[in-house]
Design a protein around this motif. Structure first.
Motif, PDB file in Angstrom:
ATOM      1  N   UNK A 164       2.503   9.869 -11.587  1.00 21.23           N
ATOM      2  CA  UNK A 164       2.762  10.951 -10.967  1.00 21.23           C
ATOM      3  C   UNK A 164       4.011  10.445 -11.382  1.00 21.23           C
ATOM      4  N   UNK A 165       4.736   9.252 -10.038  1.00 19.19           N
ATOM      5  CA  UNK A 165       5.958   8.631 -10.125  1.00 19.19           C
ATOM      6  C   UNK A 165       6.975   8.119 -11.326  1.00 19.19           C
ATOM      7  N   UNK A 166       5.951   7.706 -12.187  1.00 16.05           N
ATOM      8  CA  UNK A 166       6.768   7.696 -13.462  1.00 16.05           C
ATOM      9  C   UNK A 166       6.752   8.490 -14.533  1.00 16.05           C
ATOM     10  N   UNK A 167       6.443   9.430 -14.204  1.00 12.89           N
ATOM     11  CA  UNK A 167       6.091  11.805 -14.756  1.00 12.89           C
ATOM     12  C   UNK A 167       7.773  12.204 -14.551  1.00 12.89           C
ATOM     13  N   UNK A 168       7.981  11.629 -12.768  1.00 11.41           N
ATOM     14  CA  UNK A 168       8.903  11.870 -12.160  1.00 11.41           C
ATOM     15  C   UNK A 168      10.301  11.200 -12.096  1.00 11.41           C
ATOM     16  N   UNK A 169       9.556  10.148 -13.020  1.00 10.00           N
ATOM     17  CA  UNK A 169      11.282   9.038 -13.026  1.00 10.00           C
ATOM     18  C   UNK A 169      11.767   9.716 -14.712  1.00 10.00           C
ATOM     19  N   UNK A 170      10.936  10.012 -15.807  1.00 13.47           N
ATOM     20  CA  UNK A 170      11.306  10.218 -16.864  1.00 13.47           C
ATOM     21  C   UNK A 170      12.088  11.897 -16.755  1.00 13.47           C
TER      22      UNK A 170
END
Length: 185
Positions: A48-54
């Motif tokens: 989810x933190x990867x998604x947040x970086x996007x």
């Protein structure tokens, strides 16, 4: 600590420092920091933190565009959110976090899908509230950072946990400063 985490932490901190100084270079450094953190979070299964970086890359591109082209009009004043509206926003963020957490739990090997999803949805909410100059954004950032610091520390992202602890202190400072400015409007 990995070299990538160190570079991500430095670049993110530089981006926040530049933003506080109203410097347009905040945007491209933020994009680099988000890309690096995307890799770091992927490596420790915080998807989810990867998604947040996007999301942060997209908002950085938008911010960079607006800073370069400008917006015609007055500065948006700091304002408060009604209790009803705030409860609806928070309730929506919790529901979305639950749904995203369930997806991560069911279909991935995410390490902490529920807390990670809360960080994602509350960060998105706080970012939009910040863009709308709503005072309560600082409370949401405090929640985000309160969850993020121990999660990142437990995943051995020591520098990142330290950076988010600084962000936690910055949120208190922002809340204090915005409350003073709101009182003087």
């Amino acid at each position: 600590m990995s070299l990538c985490e160190g570079l991500a932490c430095f670049t993110y901190a530089l981006s926040v420092w530049l933003a506080a100084r109203n410097n347009v270079h905040t945007w491209w450094t933020g994009i680099i920091g988000s890309l690096l953190y995307g890799w770091v979070f992927w490596s420790v299964q915080l998807y989810a933190d990867v998604t947040l970086q996007v999301f942060f890359v997209a908002t950085s591109i938008t911010g960079w565009w607006h800073w370069q082209k400008g917006l015609r009009g007055d500065v948006l004043p700091i304002r408060k959110t009604s209790a009803t509206h705030l409860l609806m926003l928070l309730g929506g963020a919790v529901l979305i976090a639950g749904g995203y957490g369930l997806l991560l739990h069911t279909f991935t090997n995410a390490w902490s899908p529920w807390l990670d999803s809360l960080i994602l949805t509350f960060s998105v909410l706080a970012q939009f509230m910040l863009m709308g100059r709503r005072l309560e954004n600082w409370y949401v950032w405090l929640v985000v950072n309160t969850i993020a610091v121990p999660l990142y520390a437990y995943r051995d992202l020591t520098l990142t946990a330290g950076l988010y602890l600084i962000f936690w202190c910055n949120a208190w400072h922002g809340l204090w400063k915005w409350r003073r400015e709101l009182a003087n409007q």
